[in-house]
Scaffold this motif. Sequence first.
Motif, short mmCIF file in Angstrom:
data_model
loop_
_atom_site.label_atom_id
_atom_site.label_comp_id
_atom_site.label_asym_id
_atom_site.label_seq_id
_atom_site.Cartn_x
_atom_site.Cartn_y
_atom_site.Cartn_z
N GLY A 65 0.81 -1.22 0.00
CA GLY A 65 0.00 0.00 0.00
C GLY A 65 0.84 1.26 0.00
O GLY A 65 0.53 2.23 -0.70
N THR A 66 1.92 1.23 0.76
CA THR A 66 2.81 2.39 0.81
C THR A 66 3.49 2.62 -0.53
O THR A 66 3.54 3.75 -1.04
N VAL A 67 4.01 1.57 -1.12
CA VAL A 67 4.68 1.69 -2.42
C VAL A 67 3.67 2.11 -3.50
O VAL A 67 3.97 2.93 -4.36
N ALA A 68 2.46 1.59 -3.42
CA ALA A 68 1.42 1.97 -4.39
C ALA A 68 1.07 3.45 -4.25
O ALA A 68 0.87 4.15 -5.26
N ALA A 69 0.99 3.95 -3.02
CA ALA A 69 0.69 5.36 -2.81
C ALA A 69 1.80 6.25 -3.36
O ALA A 69 1.53 7.28 -3.99
N VAL A 70 3.04 5.84 -3.16
CA VAL A 70 4.17 6.60 -3.69
C VAL A 70 4.14 6.58 -5.22
O VAL A 70 4.39 7.59 -5.88
N ALA A 71 3.83 5.43 -5.81
CA ALA A 71 3.74 5.32 -7.27
C ALA A 71 2.64 6.23 -7.81
O ALA A 71 2.81 6.90 -8.83
N PHE A 72 1.50 6.27 -7.11
CA PHE A 72 0.39 7.15 -7.51
C PHE A 72 0.83 8.61 -7.51
O PHE A 72 0.64 9.33 -8.49
N LEU A 73 1.42 9.04 -6.42
CA LEU A 73 1.84 10.44 -6.31
C LEU A 73 2.92 10.79 -7.34
O LEU A 73 2.90 11.87 -7.92
N ALA A 74 3.84 9.87 -7.56
CA ALA A 74 4.90 10.12 -8.55
C ALA A 74 4.32 10.24 -9.95
O ALA A 74 4.73 11.11 -10.73
N ARG A 75 3.36 9.38 -10.27
CA ARG A 75 2.74 9.43 -11.60
C ARG A 75 1.98 10.73 -11.81
O ARG A 75 2.11 11.38 -12.84
N VAL A 76 1.20 11.12 -10.83
CA VAL A 76 0.43 12.36 -10.94
C VAL A 76 1.37 13.56 -11.07
O VAL A 76 1.18 14.42 -11.93
N ALA A 77 2.40 13.61 -10.26
CA ALA A 77 3.36 14.71 -10.32
C ALA A 77 4.07 14.76 -11.67
O ALA A 77 4.25 15.84 -12.25
N ARG A 78 4.45 13.59 -12.18
CA ARG A 78 5.16 13.57 -13.47
C ARG A 78 4.27 14.04 -14.62
O ARG A 78 4.68 14.86 -15.44
N VAL A 79 3.04 13.54 -14.67
CA VAL A 79 2.13 13.94 -15.75
C VAL A 79 1.85 15.43 -15.69
O VAL A 79 1.90 16.12 -16.72
N LEU A 80 1.56 15.95 -14.51
CA LEU A 80 1.22 17.36 -14.41
C LEU A 80 2.41 18.27 -14.64
O LEU A 80 2.27 19.35 -15.22
N SER A 81 3.60 17.85 -14.23
CA SER A 81 4.78 18.69 -14.49
C SER A 81 5.13 18.70 -15.98
O SER A 81 5.52 19.74 -16.51
N ARG A 82 4.97 17.57 -16.65
CA ARG A 82 5.21 17.53 -18.10
C ARG A 82 4.20 18.40 -18.82
O ARG A 82 4.54 19.11 -19.77
N PHE A 83 2.94 18.38 -18.38
CA PHE A 83 1.92 19.22 -18.99
C PHE A 83 2.24 20.69 -18.78
O PHE A 83 2.11 21.50 -19.69
N ASP A 84 2.68 21.05 -17.57
CA ASP A 84 3.02 22.44 -17.27
C ASP A 84 4.19 22.91 -18.12
O ASP A 84 4.18 24.02 -18.65
N ARG A 85 5.21 22.06 -18.28
CA ARG A 85 6.36 22.42 -19.13
C ARG A 85 5.92 22.58 -20.57
O ARG A 85 6.36 23.51 -21.25
N HIS A 86 5.06 21.70 -21.05
CA HIS A 86 4.58 21.78 -22.43
C HIS A 86 3.77 23.05 -22.63
O HIS A 86 3.91 23.74 -23.63
N ARG A 87 2.91 23.37 -21.65
CA ARG A 87 2.09 24.57 -21.75
C ARG A 87 2.95 25.82 -21.70
O ARG A 87 2.73 26.77 -22.45
#
Length: 97
Positions: A65-87
């Motif tokens: 559960g802990t590793v899954a939560a970290v994976a979730f947060l990392a994925r969300v942060a990566r997608v949104l940061s890439r979108f922000d850089r693209h924008r």
Amino acid sequence: MTHTGDTTMETARTRRTQAQRDATTVEIGFALFTGALLAGAVFALLALPAFLGIVSGGGLYKAAGTVAAVAFLARVARVLSRFDRHRSAADEPGPRA
């Protein structure tokens, strides 16, 4: 000196078009959806030995559960940061590659 509804902060901010707001909403939804899928897959993979009864599950479920939560947060942060850089890159003037 009186102000009629407009604040300095509001007028200094650039206005976004409806298409830009929609793109942001879609990107947030995409980040959350793919983050949830990744977290579910990570949890299932790491907790599989406990699901199958190979090992006792108490600590393994917590770790998964802990590793899954970290994976979730990392994925969300990566997608949104890439979108922000693209924008941000799209807002800058100059030649586009």
